[in-house]
Structures are given as structure tokens and as C-alpha cells.
Design an enzyme around this catalytic site. Structure first.
Site, PDB file in Angstrom:
ATOM      1  N   HIS A  50       0.803  -1.224   0.000  1.00 39.43           N
ATOM      2  CA  HIS A  50       0.000   0.000   0.000  1.00 39.43           C
ATOM      3  C   HIS A  50       0.837   1.276   0.000  1.00 39.43           C
ATOM      4  O   HIS A  50       0.345   2.342  -0.375  1.00 39.43           O
ATOM      5  CB  HIS A  50      -0.979   0.004   1.188  1.00 39.43           C
ATOM      6  CG  HIS A  50      -0.348   0.278   2.520  1.00 39.43           C
ATOM      7  ND1 HIS A  50       0.101  -0.734   3.355  1.00 39.43           N
ATOM      8  CD2 HIS A  50      -0.097   1.437   3.171  1.00 39.43           C
ATOM      9  CE1 HIS A  50       0.587  -0.202   4.461  1.00 39.43           C
ATOM     10  NE2 HIS A  50       0.492   1.114   4.371  1.00 39.43           N
ATOM     11  N   ASP A  80      -0.632  -7.396   1.154  1.00 39.60           N
ATOM     12  CA  ASP A  80       0.099  -6.155   1.423  1.00 39.60           C
ATOM     13  C   ASP A  80       1.612  -6.363   1.326  1.00 39.60           C
ATOM     14  O   ASP A  80       2.372  -5.923   2.190  1.00 39.60           O
ATOM     15  CB  ASP A  80      -0.273  -5.588   2.801  1.00 39.60           C
ATOM     16  CG  ASP A  80       0.028  -4.097   2.911  1.00 39.60           C
ATOM     17  OD1 ASP A  80       0.207  -3.457   1.861  1.00 39.60           O
ATOM     18  OD2 ASP A  80       0.097  -3.586   4.044  1.00 39.60           O
ATOM     19  N   SER A 152       4.933   1.565   7.968  1.00 42.17           N
ATOM     20  CA  SER A 152       4.475   0.517   7.047  1.00 42.17           C
ATOM     21  C   SER A 152       5.595   0.043   6.139  1.00 42.17           C
ATOM     22  O   SER A 152       6.313   0.843   5.549  1.00 42.17           O
ATOM     23  CB  SER A 152       3.324   1.046   6.191  1.00 42.17           C
ATOM     24  OG  SER A 152       2.219   1.396   6.982  1.00 42.17           O
TER      25      SER A 152
END
Length: 210
Positions: A50, A80, A152
Site C-alpha cells: 500500500h 500487502d 508501514s
């Protein structure tokens, strides 16, 4: 481990508003910095899928401070996970743990919140199980380590400095990481798919396959 600088495109429309029928303002470019981890295969790196959304170009900063250009091989949004190919000499790969830490054992997450490279947050493994991720339900490692914007795609390590996961997202007390075995499995599938597709694309372009 390393960090990514992504050149991304976004429009000027404020968040939570619907697009209008009038022509859009000219898109503006923005840069974002996200962590990633070197994969065992030379010249490859994994990060969260993402963080590469709407990305035009990617540069990788290795742990030693060197900057390298990189290309996105492919992203698998369901899990992801994204695989990058780095130009030049490969960086030092992260050591992979032979087994995942048990519930209650200590872990540490590395990230770049607000562009602050190699920031560490510590916690424990809260649980393993299927969680509703950003895209679809998937097997996740739930941790209470603090995760904010910029974490992330960063690696999660055990107390021996071995990679046990990759940060996916944080939402309140529910901070999710993709277990390292799943990361490597998905990256391997992406790699094999790319090896099959590349010759087919070459043939379509009138080039020799191989």
C-alpha cells in the site's frame, strides 16, 4: 533494512470530498519516505504494497546511507506485500528467523515515522490470527508495538535481531504485521510470475524470448 523514497502523484482535492465535473487541478508531486527490508535474493527488497500506491518512481536508501534507484517488480495487495528490484550492488539482507516468536514474546519494529529513519518501537506479540487488513482478511501478527504513519513496510525483529515480520498497518491498539514466512512466500510467487511474464512481454514486442 533500508528506506524508500517514493515520488507519488496526488490531486489537490481535499480528503473526504467527491470529485466534481469541473476539470481537475494539475496533479502535484509529493515525496514520502517508507521503510523496507532487503530480501535474501541479491538486489531485491520487500515492502508493504500500500505504500507504493500511485508511485511514479522509487529510490532506496540502504543502511549504509547509499541511495539506489529501484523498480517495482509487482505488488500483491491482498497480502500487502510488494517486491522491488534494486539497481547496483545488493545491500546486506536481513537475517530471517527460523521460527516465529510465541505469543507474549518481545519484538521490535523499525520504521521511518515523519521521515526519521531507523526509528524503533518495542512491544510483544499479542496474537496470531486472521485480521481484516487494508485490502482483505489475511493472516497477521498482532503486536502492541507502537506503529504510526511511516512504519508501514518496515521489518519486525525478534530479540536476536532476526526478521519475523513486516509492518502492515496500525489502527489504535490493533497493530498488524505480515509474518515473515508469508512475506517471503508471496515475494517468491511474485518473482516466479515475473520470470514467466517477462519473456512473454518480450515476444509481444517482437524481441527474442529468454
Amino acid at each position: 533494512p533500508g528506506s524508500l523514497t517514493c515520488r507519488q502523484v496526488s490531486d489537490r482535492r481535499p480528503a473526504n470530498t467527491l470529485p466534481s465535473a469541473t476539470p481537475k487541478a494539475r496533479p502535484r508531486q509529493r515525496r514520502s519516505s517508507r521503510p523496507g527490508a532487503a530480501k535474501a535474493s541479491p538486489g531485491e527488497m520487500v515492502t508493504a504494497a500500500h505504500v507504493l500506491a500511485d508511485t511514479e518512481s522509487v529510490r532506496v536508501k540502504l543502511a549504509g546511507g547509499e541511495w539506489r534507484s529501484a523498480r517495482v517488480v509487482r505488488s500483491q495487495e491482498h497480502f500487502d506485500v510488494a517486491l522491488l528490484e534494486i539497481e547496483g550492488e545488493p545491500g546486506q539482507p536481513a537475517s530471517i528467523a527460523p521460527a516465529l516468536p510465541r505469543q507474549g514474546q518481545a519484538i521490535a519494529a523499525i520504521g521511518s515515522p515523519a521521515g526519521l529513519d531507523y526509528s524503533m518501537s518495542a512491544g510483544i506479540v499479542s496474537r496470531y490470527g486472521v485480521a481484516v487488513g487494508l485490502f482483505a482478511p489475511a493472516l497477521m501478527m498482532d503486536t502492541d508495538a507502537r506503529i504510526t504513519g511511516g512504519n508501514s513496510g518496515g521489518p519486525v525483529f525478534n530479540t536476536r535481531g532476526e526478521a519475523v515480520g513486516m509492518v502492515s498497518f496500525g489502527k489504535g491498539a490493533f497493530n498488524q504485521a505480515v509474518p515473515i514466512g508469508q512475506v517471503l512466500e508471496v515475494a517468491g510467487k511474485i518473482e516466479r510470475r515475473a520470470a514467466i511474464i517477462s519473456p512473454c512481454q518480450a515476444k509481444a514486442n517482437g524481441e527474442a524470448c529468454g
